[in-house]
Design an enzyme around this catalytic site. Structure first.
Site, short mmCIF file in Angstrom:
data_model
loop_
_atom_site.label_atom_id
_atom_site.label_comp_id
_atom_site.label_asym_id
_atom_site.label_seq_id
_atom_site.Cartn_x
_atom_site.Cartn_y
_atom_site.Cartn_z
N HIS A 156 0.74 -1.01 -0.45
CA HIS A 156 -0.44 0.05 -0.21
C HIS A 156 0.64 1.09 -0.32
O HIS A 156 -0.66 2.45 -0.53
CB HIS A 156 -0.81 0.18 1.39
N HIS A 203 -3.39 -3.28 7.82
CA HIS A 203 -4.41 -3.01 7.12
C HIS A 203 -4.61 -1.88 6.60
O HIS A 203 -5.50 -1.10 7.39
CB HIS A 203 -5.19 -4.70 7.98
N LYS A 227 -4.34 -10.17 -7.45
CA LYS A 227 -4.59 -9.45 -6.55
C LYS A 227 -5.69 -9.04 -7.52
O LYS A 227 -5.24 -7.94 -8.42
CB LYS A 227 -4.50 -8.63 -5.86
N ASP A 228 -6.86 -8.74 -7.09
CA ASP A 228 -8.30 -8.48 -8.06
C ASP A 228 -8.25 -6.39 -7.54
O ASP A 228 -8.32 -6.66 -9.04
CB ASP A 228 -9.71 -9.31 -7.34
N LEU A 229 -7.74 -6.36 -6.60
CA LEU A 229 -8.32 -4.96 -5.99
C LEU A 229 -6.52 -4.27 -5.08
O LEU A 229 -6.55 -5.07 -4.29
CB LEU A 229 -9.21 -4.31 -6.20
N ASN A 230 -6.21 -3.53 -5.81
CA ASN A 230 -5.21 -3.20 -4.70
C ASN A 230 -5.04 -1.62 -4.78
O ASN A 230 -5.76 -0.71 -5.67
CB ASN A 230 -3.31 -3.34 -5.09
N THR A 231 -4.79 -0.30 -3.65
CA THR A 231 -5.05 0.86 -3.63
C THR A 231 -3.13 0.82 -2.64
O THR A 231 -2.93 0.99 -1.75
CB THR A 231 -6.09 1.51 -2.43
#
EC number: 4.6.1.18
Length: 155
Positions: free
Chosen positions: A38, A150, A62-66
């Site tokens: 992140h 997280h 990974k489907d989605l990450n910020t």
């Protein structure tokens, strides 16, 4: 005598190789994983490139990450903001950022068997965020007693 010396050196070399292999295969701590997944200090990354580093640890896309465009130290400071319940409704260790930061959101558009070939859509924004924080583990650097583990949400 020469053969025994050679055997003992060979055993020592094999043992050293095994130790180095075990050390290099250790999984990152939760805060190290947070940092990898992140924190992106540079300006907007190309998601295809940035996600290769993230996906390396699982070997999957990974489907989605910020990515937060800030420093780990700045996120640690957020851990000292007032606590609140996390999005899961039970964990009491979340903290809201006081200001917005630039973020890059990477959304999977093409899955591949080899994680290095996954393709992502890149979206930029300015958002505030919520992080969950825990006491550091013995494997973490002692610099910070509490560390982010997280990314709970953007707002």
């Amino acid at each position: 005598m020469g053969l025994k010396l050679l055997e003992s050196r060979l055993c020592l070399l094999l043992l050293l190789g095994l130790v180095l292999t075990l050390v290099s295969c250790q999984r990152p701590t939760p805060s190290q994983k947070f940092d990898i997944q992140h924190i992106y200090k540079k300006s907007s990354p190309k998601c295809d490139d940035a996600m290769r580093v993230v996906n390396k640890y699982t070997g999957k896309c990974k489907d989605l990450n910020t990515f937060l465009h800030t420093t780990f130290a700045d996120v640690v400071r957020v851990c000292h903001n007032p606590p609140k319940t996390c999005k899961d409704g039970t964990s009491p260790n979340c903290h809201d950022s006081s200001s917005k930061v630039s973020v890059t959101i990477c959304k999977l558009t093409k899955r591949a068997r080899n994680y290095t070939h996954c393709r992502y859509k890149t979206t930029g924004a300015k958002k505030s965020y919520t992080v969950a924080c825990n006491p550091r583990t013995p494997k973490d650097r002692p610099t910070y007693p509490v560390v982010p583990v997280h990314l709970d949400r953007l707002f």
